[in-house]
Design a protein around this motif. Structure first.
Motif, PDB file in Angstrom:
ATOM      1  N   PRO A 249       2.516  21.789  -0.365  1.00  0.00           N
ATOM      2  CA  PRO A 249       1.608  20.657  -0.609  1.00  0.00           C
ATOM      3  C   PRO A 249       0.231  21.236  -0.933  1.00  0.00           C
ATOM      4  O   PRO A 249      -0.100  22.335  -0.496  1.00  0.00           O
ATOM      5  CB  PRO A 249       1.611  19.904   0.716  1.00  0.00           C
ATOM      6  N   GLY A 250      -0.542  20.504  -1.660  1.00  0.00           N
ATOM      7  CA  GLY A 250      -1.891  20.958  -1.982  1.00  0.00           C
ATOM      8  C   GLY A 250      -2.880  20.490  -0.952  1.00  0.00           C
ATOM      9  O   GLY A 250      -2.537  19.870   0.064  1.00  0.00           O
ATOM     10  N   TYR A 251      -4.132  20.761  -1.214  1.00  0.00           N
ATOM     11  CA  TYR A 251      -5.221  20.226  -0.415  1.00  0.00           C
ATOM     12  C   TYR A 251      -5.437  18.802  -0.893  1.00  0.00           C
ATOM     13  O   TYR A 251      -5.577  18.560  -2.093  1.00  0.00           O
ATOM     14  CB  TYR A 251      -6.495  21.067  -0.613  1.00  0.00           C
ATOM     15  N   ALA A 252      -5.447  17.838   0.015  1.00  0.00           N
ATOM     16  CA  ALA A 252      -5.575  16.439  -0.363  1.00  0.00           C
ATOM     17  C   ALA A 252      -6.810  15.830   0.267  1.00  0.00           C
ATOM     18  O   ALA A 252      -7.140  16.134   1.425  1.00  0.00           O
ATOM     19  CB  ALA A 252      -4.343  15.665   0.092  1.00  0.00           C
TER      20      ALA A 252
ATOM     21  N   MET B 285       0.839  -1.187   0.000  1.00  0.00           N
ATOM     22  CA  MET B 285       0.000   0.000   0.000  1.00  0.00           C
ATOM     23  C   MET B 285       0.877   1.240   0.000  1.00  0.00           C
ATOM     24  O   MET B 285       1.851   1.328   0.721  1.00  0.00           O
ATOM     25  CB  MET B 285      -0.897  -0.007   1.238  1.00  0.00           C
ATOM     26  N   GLY B 286       0.513   2.209  -0.819  1.00  0.00           N
ATOM     27  CA  GLY B 286       1.284   3.442  -0.897  1.00  0.00           C
ATOM     28  C   GLY B 286       0.722   4.526  -0.001  1.00  0.00           C
ATOM     29  O   GLY B 286      -0.431   4.484   0.418  1.00  0.00           O
ATOM     30  N   TYR B 287       1.538   5.501   0.283  1.00  0.00           N
ATOM     31  CA  TYR B 287       1.134   6.656   1.072  1.00  0.00           C
ATOM     32  C   TYR B 287       0.521   7.704   0.156  1.00  0.00           C
ATOM     33  O   TYR B 287       0.849   7.770  -1.027  1.00  0.00           O
ATOM     34  CB  TYR B 287       2.336   7.259   1.792  1.00  0.00           C
ATOM     35  N   GLY B 288      -0.305   8.560   0.705  1.00  0.00           N
ATOM     36  CA  GLY B 288      -0.836   9.674  -0.050  1.00  0.00           C
ATOM     37  C   GLY B 288      -2.343   9.684  -0.124  1.00  0.00           C
ATOM     38  O   GLY B 288      -3.028   8.999   0.630  1.00  0.00           O
ATOM     39  N   LYS B 289      -2.845  10.457  -1.063  1.00  0.00           N
ATOM     40  CA  LYS B 289      -4.274  10.634  -1.302  1.00  0.00           C
ATOM     41  C   LYS B 289      -4.538  10.505  -2.789  1.00  0.00           C
ATOM     42  O   LYS B 289      -3.632  10.618  -3.613  1.00  0.00           O
ATOM     43  CB  LYS B 289      -4.756  12.003  -0.807  1.00  0.00           C
ATOM     44  N   ASN B 290      -5.793  10.334  -3.143  1.00  0.00           N
ATOM     45  CA  ASN B 290      -6.178  10.188  -4.547  1.00  0.00           C
ATOM     46  C   ASN B 290      -6.480  11.514  -5.235  1.00  0.00           C
ATOM     47  O   ASN B 290      -6.451  11.590  -6.458  1.00  0.00           O
ATOM     48  CB  ASN B 290      -7.399   9.274  -4.667  1.00  0.00           C
ATOM     49  N   VAL B 291      -6.800  12.544  -4.470  1.00  0.00           N
ATOM     50  CA  VAL B 291      -7.167  13.845  -5.041  1.00  0.00           C
ATOM     51  C   VAL B 291      -6.318  14.937  -4.402  1.00  0.00           C
ATOM     52  O   VAL B 291      -6.200  14.998  -3.172  1.00  0.00           O
ATOM     53  CB  VAL B 291      -8.662  14.163  -4.813  1.00  0.00           C
ATOM     54  N   TRP B 292      -5.734  15.785  -5.254  1.00  0.00           N
ATOM     55  CA  TRP B 292      -4.934  16.920  -4.791  1.00  0.00           C
ATOM     56  C   TRP B 292      -5.381  18.174  -5.545  1.00  0.00           C
ATOM     57  O   TRP B 292      -5.602  18.128  -6.760  1.00  0.00           O
ATOM     58  CB  TRP B 292      -3.448  16.688  -5.080  1.00  0.00           C
TER      59      TRP B 292
ATOM     60  N   ILE C 110      -4.869  23.789 -10.276  1.00  0.00           N
ATOM     61  CA  ILE C 110      -4.552  22.458 -10.776  1.00  0.00           C
ATOM     62  C   ILE C 110      -5.240  21.419  -9.890  1.00  0.00           C
ATOM     63  O   ILE C 110      -5.110  21.449  -8.669  1.00  0.00           O
ATOM     64  CB  ILE C 110      -3.033  22.216 -10.774  1.00  0.00           C
ATOM     65  N   LEU C 111      -5.962  20.501 -10.532  1.00  0.00           N
ATOM     66  CA  LEU C 111      -6.621  19.396  -9.850  1.00  0.00           C
ATOM     67  C   LEU C 111      -5.994  18.098 -10.343  1.00  0.00           C
ATOM     68  O   LEU C 111      -5.901  17.872 -11.557  1.00  0.00           O
ATOM     69  CB  LEU C 111      -8.126  19.404 -10.169  1.00  0.00           C
ATOM     70  N   LEU C 112      -5.530  17.260  -9.408  1.00  0.00           N
ATOM     71  CA  LEU C 112      -4.975  15.941  -9.738  1.00  0.00           C
ATOM     72  C   LEU C 112      -5.913  14.874  -9.189  1.00  0.00           C
ATOM     73  O   LEU C 112      -6.307  14.949  -8.015  1.00  0.00           O
ATOM     74  CB  LEU C 112      -3.602  15.743  -9.107  1.00  0.00           C
ATOM     75  N   GLU C 113      -6.244  13.881 -10.016  1.00  0.00           N
ATOM     76  CA  GLU C 113      -7.066  12.753  -9.575  1.00  0.00           C
ATOM     77  C   GLU C 113      -6.352  11.477  -9.985  1.00  0.00           C
ATOM     78  O   GLU C 113      -6.173  11.221 -11.175  1.00  0.00           O
ATOM     79  CB  GLU C 113      -8.450  12.815 -10.216  1.00  0.00           C
ATOM     80  N   SER C 114      -5.934  10.694  -8.986  1.00  0.00           N
ATOM     81  CA  SER C 114      -5.135   9.499  -9.235  1.00  0.00           C
ATOM     82  C   SER C 114      -5.922   8.237  -8.889  1.00  0.00           C
ATOM     83  O   SER C 114      -6.727   8.234  -7.948  1.00  0.00           O
ATOM     84  CB  SER C 114      -3.859   9.554  -8.386  1.00  0.00           C
ATOM     85  N   ASP C 115      -5.645   7.158  -9.628  1.00  0.00           N
ATOM     86  CA  ASP C 115      -6.321   5.898  -9.347  1.00  0.00           C
ATOM     87  C   ASP C 115      -5.701   5.147  -8.162  1.00  0.00           C
ATOM     88  O   ASP C 115      -6.291   4.193  -7.665  1.00  0.00           O
ATOM     89  CB  ASP C 115      -6.394   5.025 -10.593  1.00  0.00           C
ATOM     90  N   VAL C 116      -4.527   5.552  -7.719  1.00  0.00           N
ATOM     91  CA  VAL C 116      -3.905   5.014  -6.505  1.00  0.00           C
ATOM     92  C   VAL C 116      -3.394   6.208  -5.679  1.00  0.00           C
ATOM     93  O   VAL C 116      -3.154   7.277  -6.230  1.00  0.00           O
ATOM     94  CB  VAL C 116      -2.747   4.030  -6.819  1.00  0.00           C
ATOM     95  N   PRO C 117      -3.216   6.049  -4.374  1.00  0.00           N
ATOM     96  CA  PRO C 117      -2.730   7.172  -3.560  1.00  0.00           C
ATOM     97  C   PRO C 117      -1.339   7.643  -4.001  1.00  0.00           C
ATOM     98  O   PRO C 117      -0.461   6.832  -4.289  1.00  0.00           O
ATOM     99  CB  PRO C 117      -2.677   6.591  -2.141  1.00  0.00           C
ATOM    100  N   VAL C 118      -1.184   8.963  -4.055  1.00  0.00           N
ATOM    101  CA  VAL C 118       0.098   9.594  -4.367  1.00  0.00           C
ATOM    102  C   VAL C 118       0.274  10.788  -3.434  1.00  0.00           C
ATOM    103  O   VAL C 118      -0.674  11.240  -2.795  1.00  0.00           O
ATOM    104  CB  VAL C 118       0.187  10.065  -5.845  1.00  0.00           C
ATOM    105  N   VAL C 119       1.493  11.292  -3.387  1.00  0.00           N
ATOM    106  CA  VAL C 119       1.793  12.526  -2.663  1.00  0.00           C
ATOM    107  C   VAL C 119       2.209  13.544  -3.711  1.00  0.00           C
ATOM    108  O   VAL C 119       2.989  13.235  -4.615  1.00  0.00           O
ATOM    109  CB  VAL C 119       2.917  12.318  -1.629  1.00  0.00           C
TER     110      VAL C 119
ATOM    111  N   ILE D 145       5.067  18.062  -8.642  1.00  0.00           N
ATOM    112  CA  ILE D 145       5.893  16.899  -8.350  1.00  0.00           C
ATOM    113  C   ILE D 145       4.977  15.842  -7.738  1.00  0.00           C
ATOM    114  O   ILE D 145       4.304  16.117  -6.733  1.00  0.00           O
ATOM    115  CB  ILE D 145       7.053  17.240  -7.396  1.00  0.00           C
ATOM    116  N   ILE D 146       4.943  14.662  -8.346  1.00  0.00           N
ATOM    117  CA  ILE D 146       4.065  13.583  -7.885  1.00  0.00           C
ATOM    118  C   ILE D 146       4.933  12.404  -7.478  1.00  0.00           C
ATOM    119  O   ILE D 146       5.766  11.941  -8.262  1.00  0.00           O
ATOM    120  CB  ILE D 146       3.086  13.154  -8.998  1.00  0.00           C
ATOM    121  N   THR D 147       4.736  11.919  -6.249  1.00  0.00           N
ATOM    122  CA  THR D 147       5.482  10.772  -5.739  1.00  0.00           C
ATOM    123  C   THR D 147       4.526   9.607  -5.543  1.00  0.00           C
ATOM    124  O   THR D 147       3.493   9.751  -4.878  1.00  0.00           O
ATOM    125  CB  THR D 147       6.170  11.106  -4.407  1.00  0.00           C
TER     126      THR D 147
END
Length: 121
Positions: free
Chosen positions: A115-118, A1-8, A89-98, A30-32
């Motif tokens: 950091p953005g709002y997550a 399992m990765g760290y982070g959120k799906n929406v930034w 900028i809105l980011l929507e990921s299928d797995v959690p990212v930072v 920058i997306i990790t």
């Protein structure tokens, strides 16, 4: 399992102009991805005076980082940032990212990241 959120969300994006000593300004996202699966990230650019651009998708490989420069056509294609234009900028990921936003603000010779709002979808 990765760290982070799906929406930034990064509400304050703007490609700064050339600054002191002719140093060009730039900004980047920058997306990790710390997880074991590749991340597919949809990027939506939200403008003050025109319809959003929502057809950008990038991949961030598992356990990797990816830097996207908003003024690079290789990263943003036809949506490459225009100097001085305000947008979000809105980011929507299928797995959690930072994710974080960085700007070289050369009018005052400063570089900052934030950091953005997550949140979850």
């Amino acid at each position: 399992m990765g760290y982070g959120k799906n929406v930034w969300v990064f509400p304050d994006a703007e490609l700064p102009p050339e600054g002191v000593n002719s140093i060009p300004g730039h900004e980047s996202i920058i997306i990790t991805n710390t997880g074991e699966q590749d991340a597919h990230v949809k990027i939506t650019l939200i403008y003050t005076d025109r319809e959003p651009a929502d057809d950008l998708v990038v991949e961030v490989k598992a356990r990797r980082v990816r830097c996207l420069r908003t003024n690079e056509e290789n990263d943003f294609g036809e949506h490459t940032a225009v100097m001085g234009e305000q947008y979000a900028i809105l980011l929507e990921s299928d797995v959690p990212v930072v994710a974080q936003y960085g700007r070289a603000e050369t009018r005052t010779v400063a570089f900052y990241t934030t950091p953005g709002y997550a949140c979850e979808k």
